[in-house]
Design an enzyme around this catalytic site. Sequence first.
Site, short mmCIF file in Angstrom:
data_model
loop_
_atom_site.label_atom_id
_atom_site.label_comp_id
_atom_site.label_asym_id
_atom_site.label_seq_id
_atom_site.Cartn_x
_atom_site.Cartn_y
_atom_site.Cartn_z
N GLU A 192 0.83 -1.22 0.00
CA GLU A 192 0.00 0.00 0.00
C GLU A 192 0.86 1.26 0.00
O GLU A 192 0.79 2.09 0.91
CB GLU A 192 -0.94 -0.01 1.21
CG GLU A 192 -1.92 -1.17 1.17
CD GLU A 192 -2.95 -1.14 2.30
OE1 GLU A 192 -2.65 -0.62 3.38
OE2 GLU A 192 -4.06 -1.66 2.09
N GLU A 384 -5.50 -8.21 -1.31
CA GLU A 384 -6.18 -8.09 -0.01
C GLU A 384 -7.64 -7.77 -0.25
O GLU A 384 -7.96 -6.90 -1.07
CB GLU A 384 -5.61 -6.96 0.84
CG GLU A 384 -4.25 -7.22 1.41
CD GLU A 384 -3.79 -6.13 2.38
OE1 GLU A 384 -4.64 -5.52 3.06
OE2 GLU A 384 -2.58 -5.89 2.43
C1 BG6 Z 1 -4.40 -3.18 4.85
C2 BG6 Z 1 -3.04 -3.60 5.32
O1 BG6 Z 1 -4.50 -1.80 4.89
O2 BG6 Z 1 -5.51 -3.56 5.59
C3 BG6 Z 1 -3.01 -4.78 6.27
O3 BG6 Z 1 -2.18 -3.87 4.24
C4 BG6 Z 1 -4.17 -4.66 7.22
O4 BG6 Z 1 -1.77 -4.81 6.92
C5 BG6 Z 1 -5.46 -4.70 6.42
O5 BG6 Z 1 -4.20 -5.60 8.24
C6 BG6 Z 1 -6.70 -4.69 7.27
O6 BG6 Z 1 -6.64 -3.62 8.16
P1 BG6 Z 1 -6.87 -3.82 9.71
O7 BG6 Z 1 -6.55 -2.53 10.31
O8 BG6 Z 1 -8.30 -4.19 9.87
O9 BG6 Z 1 -5.95 -4.91 10.14
#
Ligand code: BG6
Length: 488
Positions: A192, A384
Amino acid sequence: MHQEQNITHTLNTQPIPMVKPHAEFPLGFLWGGATAANQCEGAWDKDGKGPSIQDVLPRGGFNPRTATPTPDNLKLEGIDFYHRYPEDIALLAEMGFKVFRFSIAWSRIFPHGDETEPNEAGLAFYDRLLDELEKYGIEPLVTISHYETPLHLAEKYNGWVSRKLISFYERYCRVLFERYGHRVKYWLTFNEINSVLHVPFMSGGISTPKGQLTEQQLYQAIHHELVASARATRLARELAPDARIGCMILAMPTYPLTPSPDDALAALHAEQANYMFGDVHVRGAYPGYFMRQLADKGVQLEITEQDRQDLKNTVDFVSFSYYMSTCASGSPARGEREAGNVLGGVSNPHLSASEWGWQIDPVGLRIVLNQYWDRWQKPLFIVENGLGARDELVEANGELTVLDDYRIEYLRAHLLQVREAIADGVQLLGYTTWGCIDMISASTAQMSKRYGFVYVDRSDDGSGTLARYRKMSFDWYRRVIASNGAEL
Ligand code: BG6
């Protein structure tokens, strides 16, 4: 009347068969899940590892850091993936994973970040992890830097504000490509990368508090990261010619809050702030709109001739995370601010949100896929996507499990849109759900914000046995993969 059977168009005299769009995942589609070292490995100071910036963020990326690692930081132990990876990979293999995304903890390899020699014990851990993946025929997808800059680089150099980080990162990449280049095909340079705009410490190891950081410093740091990313690509071409290098962007489509042209322009500007990172990675130079923005801000980037040459080393594919969309308004007072995944904007009255306020928008994923494909014409990779939710361990059919139909619903709705995007003509390499096994959250550092198909017994107060349990979604995802997405 609607005609659909065997229609052909004629152009000159050549009949062109009209391909009926059909929504199917391509053969060889890479199904899997994603993790990050700092959120799952634990073992924060084992086998010579140095502290990373995550070790001083006990409340997550939005919060101020502490001076030193404190025991209330759940990431220090994580889910103990460092020791339990064989059991975890076996579970992922049971679901039929084709690909597993993980990150290498930079401070395991270079504990301070600025040494000249790597830490052999750190390298050996990833050898073992790759052995395990190979055992099951799971393709590794490696993030070189995922929010885990060595702490020393943040403290001594102010992170990516310093040009010196380019050469430290390059040295780190050289070690990785030399060691693993023959066994890892897919690499992501920075997780990101655009998030540095919003969380400069977590994303860029920048110690200056956000409120005091000047735009000059911030954009210079961004420039250094972009050059470092391009140099990594150049290095991979030389050391690991079969490797495919991707950039990784936090995707969040921004809709105009209303049809007003001012709102549309505000949305365009918000999109451009993120597009810029992909534009440079794909086109090898800064776009005009960005130079205009810098001029408006009075920022003068220090860009050497060598930097310009380096930036021309463009990526093979574009990867991104997708959780939510947002809105923009030309009138700052209009609309309510929403909570969000690092970025955030004005909330959309047409969408509902997760318990953490992230607005759920499956169609937004189809929009992003189309936009990115149209813009860059590079294969895409969704690395993701997922729903952070509180899960409850219950007994069903004599086994402990989680009845997470809400998670299945979220993923199914998104995958249906992915399928539509593929029918729209988008070239997509694969899909890895975020946090395929429960881990510590990045934004809030909670254990209770879970994304996995596998439940890990650990609570926000740190208690728990760390035992693993298959959730209901485990079997659902296994069937999705086995049917190559035909059964959603
Ligand atoms: C993304 C990141 O922004 O979102 C991850 O690359 C992160 O590292 C994921 O865990 C989900 O966000 P969160 O804050 O719910 O863990």
